[in-house]
Scaffold this motif. Sequence first.
Motif, PDB file in Angstrom:
ATOM      1  N   GLY A 165      47.759  26.078  -6.512  1.00 23.09           N
ATOM      2  CA  GLY A 165      47.095  24.871  -6.985  1.00 23.09           C
ATOM      3  C   GLY A 165      47.721  23.611  -6.431  1.00 23.09           C
ATOM      4  N   PRO A 166      47.149  22.448  -6.764  1.00 21.11           N
ATOM      5  CA  PRO A 166      47.683  21.176  -6.278  1.00 21.11           C
ATOM      6  C   PRO A 166      48.959  20.791  -7.010  1.00 21.11           C
ATOM      7  CG  PRO A 166      45.911  20.775  -7.805  1.00 21.11           C
ATOM      8  CD  PRO A 166      45.980  22.268  -7.617  1.00 21.11           C
ATOM      9  N   LYS A 167      49.616  19.767  -6.518  1.00 18.80           N
ATOM     10  CA  LYS A 167      50.793  19.264  -7.210  1.00 18.80           C
ATOM     11  C   LYS A 167      50.396  18.672  -8.552  1.00 18.80           C
ATOM     12  CE  LYS A 167      54.086  18.201  -3.509  1.00 18.80           C
ATOM     13  NZ  LYS A 167      54.902  17.137  -2.899  1.00 18.80           N
ATOM     14  N   THR A 168      51.279  18.814  -9.521  1.00 21.22           N
ATOM     15  CA  THR A 168      51.043  18.266 -10.844  1.00 21.22           C
ATOM     16  C   THR A 168      52.366  17.671 -11.341  1.00 21.22           C
ATOM     17  OG1 THR A 168      50.210  18.773 -13.050  1.00 21.22           O
ATOM     18  CG2 THR A 168      51.451  20.511 -11.937  1.00 21.22           C
ATOM     19  N   GLY A 169      52.475  17.439 -12.645  1.00 16.15           N
ATOM     20  CA  GLY A 169      53.687  16.806 -13.139  1.00 16.15           C
ATOM     21  C   GLY A 169      54.051  17.243 -14.535  1.00 16.15           C
ATOM     22  N   ASN A 170      55.325  17.111 -14.861  1.00 14.87           N
ATOM     23  CA  ASN A 170      55.794  17.493 -16.193  1.00 14.87           C
ATOM     24  C   ASN A 170      56.512  16.352 -16.894  1.00 14.87           C
ATOM     25  OD1 ASN A 170      58.103  17.434 -14.685  1.00 14.87           O
ATOM     26  ND2 ASN A 170      58.791  19.500 -15.202  1.00 14.87           N
ATOM     27  N   SER A 171      56.247  15.112 -16.458  1.00 14.09           N
ATOM     28  CA  SER A 171      56.842  13.972 -17.144  1.00 14.09           C
ATOM     29  C   SER A 171      55.991  12.717 -16.944  1.00 14.09           C
ATOM     30  CB  SER A 171      58.273  13.714 -16.644  1.00 14.09           C
ATOM     31  OG  SER A 171      58.283  13.452 -15.259  1.00 14.09           O
ATOM     32  N   ILE A 172      56.031  11.828 -17.933  1.00 16.41           N
ATOM     33  CA  ILE A 172      55.313  10.560 -17.895  1.00 16.41           C
ATOM     34  C   ILE A 172      56.327   9.443 -17.760  1.00 16.41           C
ATOM     35  CG2 ILE A 172      53.854   8.980 -19.226  1.00 16.41           C
ATOM     36  CD1 ILE A 172      52.596  11.457 -20.540  1.00 16.41           C
ATOM     37  N   PHE A 173      56.067   8.526 -16.832  1.00 18.66           N
ATOM     38  CA  PHE A 173      56.956   7.400 -16.566  1.00 18.66           C
ATOM     39  C   PHE A 173      56.306   6.085 -16.994  1.00 18.66           C
ATOM     40  CE2 PHE A 173      59.200  10.457 -14.165  1.00 18.66           C
ATOM     41  CZ  PHE A 173      60.437   9.942 -13.799  1.00 18.66           C
ATOM     42  N   LEU A 174      57.134   5.145 -17.428  1.00 18.01           N
ATOM     43  CA  LEU A 174      56.710   3.766 -17.618  1.00 18.01           C
ATOM     44  C   LEU A 174      57.005   3.008 -16.328  1.00 18.01           C
ATOM     45  CD1 LEU A 174      55.734   1.534 -19.657  1.00 18.01           C
ATOM     46  CD2 LEU A 174      58.170   1.056 -20.037  1.00 18.01           C
ATOM     47  N   SER A 175      56.010   2.252 -15.845  1.00 15.17           N
ATOM     48  CA  SER A 175      56.175   1.447 -14.633  1.00 15.17           C
ATOM     49  C   SER A 175      55.791   0.015 -14.921  1.00 15.17           C
ATOM     50  CB  SER A 175      55.306   2.006 -13.493  1.00 15.17           C
ATOM     51  OG  SER A 175      55.685   3.313 -13.149  1.00 15.17           O
ATOM     52  N   GLU A 176      56.275  -0.914 -14.094  1.00 18.04           N
ATOM     53  CA  GLU A 176      55.985  -2.330 -14.297  1.00 18.04           C
ATOM     54  C   GLU A 176      55.593  -3.005 -12.996  1.00 18.04           C
ATOM     55  OE1 GLU A 176      59.621  -3.984 -15.865  1.00 18.04           O
ATOM     56  OE2 GLU A 176      60.529  -4.218 -13.879  1.00 18.04           O
ATOM     57  N   SER A 177      54.874  -4.134 -13.130  1.00 18.82           N
ATOM     58  CA  SER A 177      54.406  -4.887 -11.967  1.00 18.82           C
ATOM     59  C   SER A 177      54.189  -6.346 -12.364  1.00 18.82           C
ATOM     60  CB  SER A 177      53.096  -4.294 -11.439  1.00 18.82           C
ATOM     61  OG  SER A 177      52.531  -5.107 -10.426  1.00 18.82           O
ATOM     62  N   THR A 178      54.363  -7.239 -11.410  1.00 25.26           N
ATOM     63  CA  THR A 178      54.061  -8.653 -11.654  1.00 25.26           C
ATOM     64  C   THR A 178      52.692  -9.044 -11.126  1.00 25.26           C
ATOM     65  OG1 THR A 178      55.176  -9.277  -9.589  1.00 25.26           O
ATOM     66  CG2 THR A 178      56.492  -9.323 -11.616  1.00 25.26           C
ATOM     67  N   ASP A 179      52.107  -8.190 -10.258  1.00 28.14           N
ATOM     68  CA  ASP A 179      50.840  -8.558  -9.619  1.00 28.14           C
ATOM     69  C   ASP A 179      49.777  -7.468  -9.668  1.00 28.14           C
ATOM     70  OD1 ASP A 179      51.859  -6.712  -7.854  1.00 28.14           O
ATOM     71  OD2 ASP A 179      51.939  -8.062  -6.128  1.00 28.14           O
ATOM     72  N   LEU A 180      50.058  -6.353 -10.356  1.00 30.43           N
ATOM     73  CA  LEU A 180      49.161  -5.205 -10.486  1.00 30.43           C
ATOM     74  C   LEU A 180      49.053  -4.358  -9.220  1.00 30.43           C
ATOM     75  CD1 LEU A 180      46.182  -6.678 -12.556  1.00 30.43           C
ATOM     76  CD2 LEU A 180      47.708  -4.844 -13.295  1.00 30.43           C
ATOM     77  N   ILE A 181      49.665  -4.792  -8.132  1.00 27.05           N
ATOM     78  CA  ILE A 181      49.558  -4.062  -6.864  1.00 27.05           C
ATOM     79  C   ILE A 181      50.847  -3.305  -6.556  1.00 27.05           C
ATOM     80  CG2 ILE A 181      49.074  -4.221  -4.409  1.00 27.05           C
ATOM     81  CD1 ILE A 181      46.694  -4.903  -6.202  1.00 27.05           C
ATOM     82  N   LYS A 182      51.953  -3.994  -6.603  1.00 27.04           N
ATOM     83  CA  LYS A 182      53.241  -3.366  -6.332  1.00 27.04           C
ATOM     84  C   LYS A 182      53.897  -2.985  -7.656  1.00 27.04           C
ATOM     85  CE  LYS A 182      53.977  -5.967  -2.061  1.00 27.04           C
ATOM     86  NZ  LYS A 182      54.847  -6.946  -1.355  1.00 27.04           N
ATOM     87  N   TRP A 183      54.206  -1.691  -7.764  1.00 26.74           N
ATOM     88  CA  TRP A 183      54.749  -1.154  -9.011  1.00 26.74           C
ATOM     89  C   TRP A 183      56.101  -0.492  -8.772  1.00 26.74           C
ATOM     90  CZ3 TRP A 183      52.295  -1.389 -13.835  1.00 26.74           C
ATOM     91  CH2 TRP A 183      50.993  -1.922 -13.811  1.00 26.74           C
ATOM     92  N   LYS A 184      56.920  -0.492  -9.817  1.00 26.82           N
ATOM     93  CA  LYS A 184      58.179   0.245  -9.750  1.00 26.82           C
ATOM     94  C   LYS A 184      58.412   0.961 -11.068  1.00 26.82           C
ATOM     95  CE  LYS A 184      61.332  -3.498 -11.192  1.00 26.82           C
ATOM     96  NZ  LYS A 184      62.547  -4.270 -10.804  1.00 26.82           N
ATOM     97  N   TYR A 185      59.046   2.129 -10.973  1.00 24.10           N
ATOM     98  CA  TYR A 185      59.356   2.897 -12.168  1.00 24.10           C
ATOM     99  C   TYR A 185      60.395   2.159 -13.006  1.00 24.10           C
ATOM    100  CZ  TYR A 185      57.213   6.855  -9.686  1.00 24.10           C
ATOM    101  OH  TYR A 185      56.364   7.684  -9.014  1.00 24.10           O
ATOM    102  N   VAL A 186      60.191   2.201 -14.317  1.00 19.77           N
ATOM    103  CA  VAL A 186      61.190   1.676 -15.250  1.00 19.77           C
ATOM    104  C   VAL A 186      62.028   2.818 -15.808  1.00 19.77           C
ATOM    105  CG1 VAL A 186      61.561   0.439 -17.426  1.00 19.77           C
ATOM    106  CG2 VAL A 186      59.736  -0.287 -15.865  1.00 19.77           C
ATOM    107  N   LYS A 187      61.354   3.853 -16.339  1.00 23.42           N
ATOM    108  CA  LYS A 187      62.082   4.980 -16.898  1.00 23.42           C
ATOM    109  C   LYS A 187      61.100   6.108 -17.217  1.00 23.42           C
ATOM    110  CE  LYS A 187      63.510   4.710 -21.175  1.00 23.42           C
ATOM    111  NZ  LYS A 187      64.102   4.266 -22.460  1.00 23.42           N
ATOM    112  N   GLU A 188      61.639   7.309 -17.340  1.00 22.92           N
ATOM    113  CA  GLU A 188      60.862   8.424 -17.853  1.00 22.92           C
ATOM    114  C   GLU A 188      60.798   8.286 -19.369  1.00 22.92           C
ATOM    115  OE1 GLU A 188      61.976  12.933 -18.614  1.00 22.92           O
ATOM    116  OE2 GLU A 188      61.652  12.595 -16.462  1.00 22.92           O
TER     117      GLU A 188
END
Length: 320
Positions: A165-188
């Motif tokens: 199957g395709p790639k999937t995930g086992n964790s949800i991260f909080l991310s932040e952005s100042t412009d809605l385009i460029k994002w960075k992870y804050v934490k799991e």
Amino acid sequence: MLLRYHNNPIITRKDIPEIKPHLVDVSSVFNPGAIKHNGKYILLLRVQNRGRETFIVKAESEDGINFKVDNKIVHFSGIEKLKEKVYHIYDTRITKIDNVYYIMFAMDMDDGCKLGLAVTDDFEDYKFLGIVSRDDSRNGVLFPEKFNGKFLRFERPNKVSLKGGPKTGNSIFLSESTDLIKWKYVKEVMAGRFHYWDELIGSGPPPVKTREGWLHIYHGVATHFAASNIYQAGVALHDLNDPGILIHRSRYNILEPRELYELVGQVPNVCFPSGIIVEEYDNEGFALKSSKVLIYYGAADTSVCLAYTTIGELIDAAKQ
């Protein structure tokens, strides 16, 4: 604990009008984004044709149950300027911020799944804002307000490979952005629970603001059964001021495949929550505990279904 609408599914492949050349005798419709706009219930449907191509089509309703499906495909103006090839656009999530409706969705591309973002103010014209993830990621959901001048979202990086199957995930991260385009992870903020109902996880609809925290419905996948992965729904509460802090998380699922339309279909054993509409808020923007909640979900990757609950019931479930 969710009460299924007695006449589920509410939208099936037979409800999709013929939209030549791509959507003729379609195979399935599922995983809608949902919002209330000008008193009407709006769904952005994932429609799949017989070539297994996916398209987004709008449906509208006066009561949240009986939907009329548009006879045109949603076009995100500007997406044609991308140099990269987009194979599929699907699984929309809709968030209203300052009277603007943002639509986040998954995009299958040559280098994996990316998150895309579009905007509308009338659900007639849609503007593509750009690819908003660098990594392979899915299930991006925007918070409906800024935090210290920053936009926040939950997302699910695809870092787990399933056999066949395709790639999937086992964790949800909080991310932040100042412009809605460029994002960075804050934490799991949440991880899958091995050997339980939610070994793999991802956000469902966008978070809802309540007096007791940000209400977050998510999907969990039990992978340890020999015959099938089982997709279910759960609920969590996050701190109002810092959503990266998990306050409560349901021990048990709140919706699991039981009905024939959930057990049998294109992908068996799937209840996939993707849209939520909360009927009542107080004058400060908090969802009332007594408010009726409509949850729209994909059943067996084949049809669209509806389940009811209240904010209070969801909060109680998160605390179990």
